[in-house]
Design a protein around this motif. Structure first.
Motif, short mmCIF file in Angstrom:
data_model
loop_
_atom_site.label_atom_id
_atom_site.label_comp_id
_atom_site.label_asym_id
_atom_site.label_seq_id
_atom_site.Cartn_x
_atom_site.Cartn_y
_atom_site.Cartn_z
N GLN A 18 0.84 -1.20 0.00
CA GLN A 18 0.00 0.00 0.00
C GLN A 18 0.87 1.25 0.00
O GLN A 18 1.76 1.40 0.84
CB GLN A 18 -0.91 -0.02 1.23
N HIS A 19 0.63 2.14 -0.95
CA HIS A 19 1.40 3.38 -1.06
C HIS A 19 0.46 4.57 -0.91
O HIS A 19 -0.71 4.51 -1.32
CB HIS A 19 2.10 3.48 -2.42
N LEU A 20 0.98 5.66 -0.36
CA LEU A 20 0.22 6.90 -0.31
C LEU A 20 0.09 7.48 -1.71
O LEU A 20 0.96 7.30 -2.57
CB LEU A 20 0.93 7.91 0.61
N ASP A 45 5.38 8.65 -1.59
CA ASP A 45 4.79 7.38 -1.99
C ASP A 45 5.53 6.18 -1.44
O ASP A 45 5.13 5.03 -1.69
CB ASP A 45 4.71 7.30 -3.51
N GLN A 46 6.62 6.39 -0.70
CA GLN A 46 7.34 5.28 -0.09
C GLN A 46 6.84 4.99 1.32
O GLN A 46 7.53 4.38 2.12
CB GLN A 46 8.84 5.57 -0.05
N ALA A 57 1.43 8.34 6.81
CA ALA A 57 2.29 9.46 7.21
C ALA A 57 2.43 9.43 8.72
O ALA A 57 1.44 9.48 9.46
CB ALA A 57 1.68 10.78 6.76
N LEU A 58 3.66 9.32 9.19
CA LEU A 58 3.91 9.20 10.62
C LEU A 58 5.11 10.03 11.01
O LEU A 58 6.22 9.81 10.49
CB LEU A 58 4.15 7.73 10.98
N GLY A 59 4.91 11.03 11.88
CA GLY A 59 5.99 11.87 12.36
C GLY A 59 6.71 11.23 13.54
O GLY A 59 6.18 10.34 14.22
N HIS A 83 9.55 4.75 4.59
CA HIS A 83 9.53 3.32 4.31
C HIS A 83 8.74 2.57 5.37
O HIS A 83 9.09 1.44 5.74
CB HIS A 83 10.95 2.75 4.20
N ILE A 84 7.69 3.19 5.86
CA ILE A 84 6.77 2.50 6.77
C ILE A 84 5.66 1.95 5.88
O ILE A 84 4.72 2.65 5.49
CB ILE A 84 6.21 3.47 7.82
#
Length: 447
Positions: free
Chosen positions: A239-241, A247-248, A252-254, A341-342
């Protein structure tokens, strides 16, 4: 008085006669005794002297006829007969002695299929049947088409056709059926080592990978010049954003959000971010352990790029990407730091997928990046048990022998052993970290 007989014969005493006879018999017996075995320089070896109490070992030494196999592996040389003098002749010719940790049923120089993969009827239990099938596809599949991967100039995605496929090879088909792979740079061969490390540790989150030499006419010459390259299985359902600049990631995680998630023992508090919310908490311990073992900020492709792409956990050199791209300056403002890369697969959204595992563990211990472990309070049980067992290098050596292209290109056991020693040392440092911080281990989730 008459003289006694012994004085008339000129002998001084009867005992001398017996002594001369005994000496003559002793000399005669010595001529029939076998010669003593000699050492390397023609001298007889010194007799064995029992050690004094001060030099006695702490534990009794095992007898030579007792095989000690704490890893549960096959005892060295069991079932193998070697002709007398064979080992000496091999050493004289400069050939390395066979490694006692690796079963070697295959022989180099057979058919291409035998040369690329060597299972020899014995498949290590840490490789699943699905792993084996994908490795065979990657090692033997015919390249029928190629395409570029956006933002990855030196990476080609190729479609593969394996012997026995019922459908004919079609270059127009996409990769949704799992018949594709990514060809990476020759310097990325460490991704193959990382795949086997992942399986030996029981993490099971990396994508299958093999080393391969290509000869297909549809590939550019730089891909067919004889240098082995890593070929990574293409997972069709990652699954990609939709954001082309990000897109990797599957979500989205800070960094601050990630740390808060670890402290609160909950999922990431992001509205509508179902990809992050579905990731099990134990996955972060797997990722941190894996990246800590593989880290090397001295290389362009860095495994620390997942959790610390800004090099905040160590002092980077000026030539490193995080310095050239001015990423390191953002360490002053943690709110600007994000994870990359999550990734997860749509089929298993609760588990992470480890990609781009091309780091090379050559970083000095004084510069290890412990920021990768920040916030993690538990690690996977199977992986920690493997590090504690002292069997990591031994098992990994056996696993890598399955990939004959990698084995040959790295110089076999002798060439790989320094790398495995570094990984074992990293594992011991990680175990010490767990002990010093009183961290726990958790049960593993299924494959």
């Amino acid at each position: 008085m008459a003289q006694r007989p012994w004085r008339r014969t000129g002998l001084k005493h009867p005992s001398l006669v017996a002594l001369v006879v005994l000496l003559a018999l002793a000399l005669l017996a010595l001529t029939y005794l076998p010669s003593l075995p000699t050492g390397d320089h023609g001298r007889a070896p010194l007799p064995h002297v029992a050690p004094t109490p001060a030099s006695l070992p702490l534990a009794p030494r095992p007898r030579r006829d007792v095989a000690i196999t704490p890893c549960g592996d096959k005892p060295p040389n069991q079932g193998t007969k070697r002709r007398r003098g064979e080992g000496r002749r091999l050493r004289e010719r400069g050939a390395p002695s066979p490694s006692p940790c690796v079963e070697q049923p295959c022989r180099w120089g057979g058919s291409p299929q035998e040369d690329r993969l060597c299972f020899g009827g014995t498949i290590p239990p840490w490789l699943s049947e699905d792993d084996i099938q994908k490795m065979k596809l990657l090692a033997h599949g015919q390249v029928v088409s190629k395409s570029r991967v956006p933002a990855h100039g030196q990476v080609l995605r190729v479609r593969l056709h394996a012997d026995g496929d019922t459908k004919p090879a079609s270059p127009e088909e996409d990769c949704g059926d799992g018949r594709c792979g990514l060809i990476k740079r020759p310097t990325d061969l460490y991704e193959v080592v990382a795949f086997h490390l992942d399986r030996v540790l029981g993490l099971n989150r990396s994508l299958p990978a093999v080393a391969r030499r290509f000869s297909s006419p549809i590939l550019p010459y730089s891909y067919t010049n004889g240098a082995p390259r890593p070929l990574i299985w293409w997972a069709p359902d990652i699954q990609h954003l939709e954001d082309t600049n990000n897109d990797q990631n599957s979500c989205a995680l800070g960094w601050l959000q990630y740390q808060e998630m670890l402290r609160s023992h909950s999922v990431a508090p992001v509205a509508g971010n179902t990809a992050c919310a579905s990731i099990q908490r134990g996955e972060w311990g797997r990722l941190a352990l894996f990246d800590f073992l593989l880290q090397d900020p001295k290389n362009l492709l860095q495994v620390h790029d997942r959790l610390d792409r800004y090099c905040c956990g160590f002092e980077p050199d000026a030539s490193e990407p995080c310095m050239e791209e001015m990423l390191h300056e953002k360490c002053r403002n943690p709110s600007e730091l994000v994870l990359v890369h999550i990734l997860v697969r749509r089929s298993t959204p609760s588990r992470l997928v480890f990609i781009d595992n091309a780091g090379r563990p050559q970083q000095p211990e004084a510069k290890l990046n412990f920021r990768l472990l920040q916030g993690i309070d538990s690690f996977p049980e199977t992986a920690v048990a493997m590090l504690r067992s002292g069997c990591l290098g031994r098992r990994l050596l056996k696993s890598l022998y399955m990939d004959q292209e990698l084995w040959e290109s790295q110089g076999g056991a002798a060439g790989l052993r320094p790398l495995l020693q570094v990984l074992e040392r990293r594992g011991q440092i990680l175990l010490r970290y767990l002990q010093e911080h009183n961290l726990t281990v958790v049960r593993d989730t299924p494959r």
